[in-house]
Write an enzyme that holds these catalytic residues in place. Sequence first.
Site, PDB file in Angstrom:
ATOM      1  N   GLU A  76     -52.155  45.939 -11.250  1.00 38.78           N
ATOM      2  CA  GLU A  76     -52.653  46.443  -9.962  1.00 38.78           C
ATOM      3  C   GLU A  76     -54.171  46.414  -9.934  1.00 38.78           C
ATOM      4  O   GLU A  76     -54.821  47.002 -10.812  1.00 38.78           O
ATOM      5  CB  GLU A  76     -52.178  47.882  -9.720  1.00 38.78           C
ATOM      6  CG  GLU A  76     -50.709  48.021  -9.416  1.00 38.78           C
ATOM      7  CD  GLU A  76     -50.320  49.452  -9.066  1.00 38.78           C
ATOM      8  OE1 GLU A  76     -49.231  49.642  -8.512  1.00 38.78           O
ATOM      9  OE2 GLU A  76     -51.108  50.382  -9.342  1.00 38.78           O
ATOM     10  N   CYS A  77     -54.738  45.757  -8.944  1.00 35.37           N
ATOM     11  CA  CYS A  77     -56.163  45.796  -8.634  1.00 35.37           C
ATOM     12  C   CYS A  77     -57.025  45.444  -9.846  1.00 35.37           C
ATOM     13  O   CYS A  77     -57.264  44.280 -10.120  1.00 35.37           O
ATOM     14  CB  CYS A  77     -56.539  47.144  -8.030  1.00 35.37           C
ATOM     15  SG  CYS A  77     -58.100  47.105  -7.108  1.00 35.37           S
ATOM     16  N   GLY A  78     -57.488  46.425 -10.600  1.00 36.33           N
ATOM     17  CA  GLY A  78     -58.262  46.127 -11.790  1.00 36.33           C
ATOM     18  C   GLY A  78     -57.492  45.249 -12.761  1.00 36.33           C
ATOM     19  O   GLY A  78     -58.068  44.382 -13.426  1.00 36.33           O
ATOM     20  N   SER A 138     -51.324  42.441  -7.975  1.00 34.68           N
ATOM     21  CA  SER A 138     -51.662  42.684  -6.569  1.00 34.68           C
ATOM     22  C   SER A 138     -52.821  43.646  -6.450  1.00 34.68           C
ATOM     23  O   SER A 138     -53.181  44.353  -7.399  1.00 34.68           O
ATOM     24  CB  SER A 138     -50.448  43.251  -5.828  1.00 34.68           C
ATOM     25  OG  SER A 138     -50.247  44.603  -6.178  1.00 34.68           O
TER      26      SER A 138
END
Length: 352
Positions: A227-229, A326
């Site tokens: 996720e993200c990072g 994502s």
Amino acid sequence: STADLARLIEAPVILIINTGNMTRSIAPLILGFKNFEPDVNIAGVILNKVSGPRHESKLRAAIERYCDVEVVGAIPRSSEIGIIQRHLGLKPAKEDEAAMATIASIGTLIESHVDLDKLVNIAKAARILPEIAAAAAAHPTPTVRIGIARDRAFTFYYPENIEALEAAGAELVPFSPMYDEHLPLDLNGLYIGGGFPEVFMGELEDNRSIREQIRIAVEAGMPVYAECGGLMYLARGISWEGITREMVGGIPCDILMHEKPKGHGYIKLTTTGDSWMKSDIEITGHEFHYSEVVNLGDVKFAYKLSRGKGLDGRNDGIVYRNTLASYAHLHSLGAPQWADEFVALIKHIGNL
């Protein structure tokens, strides 16, 4: 919002006001809050960043004359209790060795300048909430081992997501992409959450051995959820302030950092069925990123967006082999099936 929650549970609200460059104008501000939503019970005010006794007396006089609300305390302006902020908000406590000392200083200041007895008495006016029996936590014998990235670069995990994975039969094994030379032994999957890989991209690049192990695991088809990072770390590289650092290279894209947010707020997604998640399931999440995915190769997407920015305003969730990466941060209540389905994929891939 705080007002919605206070209204829902019928709790009194303490309004904390930054009083910098303000005297009599505090009265219309308070009255505005009181009149805007009258069913929200603003029962007290704390004056923050007060510049001195004269300033405080003027503020109190204006409130006493125009506003029917108690002043619970007045906190003086101080340069010693600030918490460092940067892009994406506050600096995470796990990155700051002095965090607990700062919190202790804030506590001492509050104790000296806020009437805590009055604060407690106001709180006692809240409606007694009905007791709700807590659901028994499921602790099955673990059947899969998931490595979870946890260090100063990766700090953002909802505790409920950890609990959901454990309830689905996973053992979470922490490792550090910054400092560990090797992944933990006998892993069946990886979970790389949010954080600030751009801040530590030098250290992450320097740890070539674990980057290569993660890349090989992705190519070999190990289930990975990022996720993200985590997405940023799995990319080929991160470019920020004119500097580019190599990352894992597990997914075919690069990351470009910007000065302003590229996505911020609630996000609504519908699963496409091109990942390990079942298709046509509506889920909600949150995004907050200053980065942008560029030079994206030929991939499938896990989600179609009806709200939010995601990768390109239409899609989110890069699907590559058994990796899903994502920008959306999911919570187990907004996507209750994700933990079970991720563990089910791990079991299927590993014939467990």
